[in-house]
Design an enzyme around this catalytic site. Sequence first.
Site, mmCIF file in Angstrom:
data_model
loop_
_atom_site.group_PDB
_atom_site.id
_atom_site.type_symbol
_atom_site.label_atom_id
_atom_site.label_comp_id
_atom_site.label_asym_id
_atom_site.label_seq_id
_atom_site.Cartn_x
_atom_site.Cartn_y
_atom_site.Cartn_z
ATOM 1 N N GLU A 195 0.805 -1.224 0.000
ATOM 2 C CA GLU A 195 0.000 0.000 0.000
ATOM 3 C C GLU A 195 0.836 1.271 0.000
ATOM 4 O O GLU A 195 0.505 2.235 -0.648
ATOM 5 C CB GLU A 195 -0.942 -0.019 1.211
ATOM 6 C CG GLU A 195 -2.244 0.752 1.026
ATOM 7 C CD GLU A 195 -2.122 2.242 1.170
ATOM 8 O OE1 GLU A 195 -1.146 2.709 1.794
ATOM 9 O OE2 GLU A 195 -2.996 2.943 0.651
ATOM 10 N N ASP A 196 1.944 1.276 0.745
ATOM 11 C CA ASP A 196 2.775 2.474 0.786
ATOM 12 C C ASP A 196 4.244 2.071 0.777
ATOM 13 O O ASP A 196 4.616 0.990 1.264
ATOM 14 C CB ASP A 196 2.456 3.313 2.030
ATOM 15 C CG ASP A 196 2.881 4.772 1.869
ATOM 16 O OD1 ASP A 196 3.305 5.157 0.758
ATOM 17 O OD2 ASP A 196 2.795 5.535 2.844
ATOM 18 N N HIS B 54 -0.844 0.758 7.142
ATOM 19 C CA HIS B 54 -1.387 1.571 6.051
ATOM 20 C C HIS B 54 -0.262 2.506 5.573
ATOM 21 O O HIS B 54 0.748 2.046 5.070
ATOM 22 C CB HIS B 54 -2.613 2.335 6.572
ATOM 23 C CG HIS B 54 -3.559 2.768 5.506
ATOM 24 N ND1 HIS B 54 -4.854 3.155 5.767
ATOM 25 C CD2 HIS B 54 -3.413 2.897 4.170
ATOM 26 C CE1 HIS B 54 -5.460 3.488 4.647
ATOM 27 N NE2 HIS B 54 -4.599 3.355 3.661
ATOM 28 N N ILE C 83 3.039 4.920 5.682
ATOM 29 C CA ILE C 83 4.282 4.877 6.447
ATOM 30 C C ILE C 83 5.125 6.102 6.140
ATOM 31 O O ILE C 83 4.960 6.754 5.107
ATOM 32 C CB ILE C 83 5.099 3.602 6.154
ATOM 33 C CG1 ILE C 83 5.491 3.534 4.667
ATOM 34 C CG2 ILE C 83 4.316 2.361 6.553
ATOM 35 C CD1 ILE C 83 6.400 2.366 4.332
ATOM 36 N N HIS D 240 -4.290 0.019 11.965
ATOM 37 C CA HIS D 240 -5.742 -0.033 12.176
ATOM 38 C C HIS D 240 -6.130 -1.264 12.990
ATOM 39 O O HIS D 240 -6.803 -2.175 12.480
ATOM 40 C CB HIS D 240 -6.473 -0.032 10.837
ATOM 41 C CG HIS D 240 -6.232 1.184 10.004
ATOM 42 N ND1 HIS D 240 -6.629 2.445 10.388
ATOM 43 C CD2 HIS D 240 -5.592 1.338 8.816
ATOM 44 C CE1 HIS D 240 -6.269 3.322 9.459
ATOM 45 N NE2 HIS D 240 -5.636 2.668 8.501
ATOM 46 N N ASN E 207 -5.170 7.850 7.077
ATOM 47 C CA ASN E 207 -4.713 7.183 5.859
ATOM 48 C C ASN E 207 -3.192 7.202 5.753
ATOM 49 O O ASN E 207 -2.567 6.173 5.564
ATOM 50 C CB ASN E 207 -5.347 7.855 4.638
ATOM 51 C CG ASN E 207 -5.050 7.124 3.352
ATOM 52 O OD1 ASN E 207 -3.924 7.062 2.893
ATOM 53 N ND2 ASN E 207 -6.089 6.544 2.750
ATOM 54 N N ASP E 208 -2.603 8.386 5.861
ATOM 55 C CA ASP E 208 -1.168 8.506 5.607
ATOM 56 C C ASP E 208 -0.568 9.544 6.546
ATOM 57 O O ASP E 208 -1.281 10.394 7.098
ATOM 58 C CB ASP E 208 -0.929 8.912 4.145
ATOM 59 C CG ASP E 208 0.504 8.673 3.688
ATOM 60 O OD1 ASP E 208 1.238 7.936 4.386
ATOM 61 O OD2 ASP E 208 0.886 9.210 2.636
ATOM 62 N N ASN F 281 -5.903 11.985 1.424
ATOM 63 C CA ASN F 281 -5.303 10.662 1.300
ATOM 64 C C ASN F 281 -3.794 10.736 1.490
ATOM 65 O O ASN F 281 -3.323 10.946 2.587
ATOM 66 C CB ASN F 281 -5.685 10.064 -0.063
ATOM 67 C CG ASN F 281 -5.540 8.571 -0.114
ATOM 68 O OD1 ASN F 281 -4.444 8.040 -0.062
ATOM 69 N ND2 ASN F 281 -6.658 7.866 -0.215
ATOM 70 N N ASP G 155 -3.885 8.584 -5.059
ATOM 71 C CA ASP G 155 -3.738 7.887 -3.784
ATOM 72 C C ASP G 155 -2.516 8.429 -3.047
ATOM 73 O O ASP G 155 -2.535 9.551 -2.554
ATOM 74 C CB ASP G 155 -3.644 6.383 -4.035
ATOM 75 C CG ASP G 155 -3.999 5.542 -2.811
ATOM 76 O OD1 ASP G 155 -3.607 5.934 -1.702
ATOM 77 O OD2 ASP G 155 -4.649 4.496 -2.959
ATOM 78 N N ASN G 156 -1.431 7.682 -2.968
ATOM 79 C CA ASN G 156 -0.253 8.132 -2.226
ATOM 80 C C ASN G 156 0.698 8.950 -3.090
ATOM 81 O O ASN G 156 0.762 8.769 -4.309
ATOM 82 C CB ASN G 156 0.489 6.929 -1.636
ATOM 83 C CG ASN G 156 -0.239 6.335 -0.449
ATOM 84 O OD1 ASN G 156 -0.778 7.058 0.384
ATOM 85 N ND2 ASN G 156 -0.278 5.018 -0.372
#
Length: 348
Positions: free
Chosen positions: A53-54, A108, A110, A127, A161-162, A217, A262-263
Amino acid sequence: MGKLVALVLLGVGLSLVGEMFLAFRERVNASREVEPVEPENCHLIEELESGSEDIDILPSGLAFISSMPNFAPDEPGKIFLMDLNEQNPRAQALEISGGFDKELFNPHGISIFIDKDNTVYLYVVNHPHMKSTVEIFKFEEQQRSLVYLKTIKHELLKSVNDIVVLGPEQFYATRDHYFTNSLLSFFEMILDLRWTYVLFYSPREVKVVAKGFCSANGITVSADQKYVYVADVAAKNIHIMEKHDNWDLTQLKVIQLGTLVDNLTVDPATGDILAGCHPNPMKLLNYNPEDPPGSEVLRIQNVLSEKPRVSTVYANNGSVLQGTSVASVYHGKILIGTVFHKTLYCEL
């Protein structure tokens, strides 16, 4: 008569919801397809097949990757490490010590922080039990492991989220939904409520520093730490924010991208923004392996200029990579991560 009025009101209400849903589908590119843009020297990372995800990369080329197995909810998440200096880099899951409850690990966003002694700390949005915390780990490079140090909780740290860390226990974090209930979150997006925000956290002060986002996000910072970049995924844009000495943020401009962002990461060599994007998020919400969600990576150059240049680094219809969430570069190499799918490594 009362029943008739109730039926009329119900019909009107359902009609309005239907119109809003159609507007939402239009807003989030529900029918969009992408033209393929694929570098030649790419291959999938075998060890990363259920999400990346990240991604955050140290100046030395060591890449940290958060993996949140969305399609295996009973399996805890992991942090992987890759050395991008290797000719054929492989990913390995990092051992975590220090009494951390790994069974509740659902990582999630980082962010890496390096202190004055060159000690590396990894901050991870977690989470547990569907709540939001920030976990702090110290990276032991020789042992290739993480040592758990601390869990940060706060009433404003909801639906996080981030994060991007700028000092010891000093970070910005994004809240991507106002409601934590999944049904209410869905209506929140349809109604375009814009109730999400960016907050600043430190041991002395916690405050909201920017608000009015559809769904705040990904977040990152410029190399000189003067500007903070925030992705508003549902609004399909990136907010360029000036950072002040008191940690407040002032919006300078908004870059519209026409795809769901997104990221975000920053290319350390150029200062360009790399954005992992979802060209058609409805395919994420209604996953069909016969018609999977695509992937898209954009590069935004000259961010502070009047006309930033946006180019496509990677695009695929889902045949190779599905649901891209992040892209991070190091010395002409790029790692492209996904929400739940595989991870792609390319030499540009």
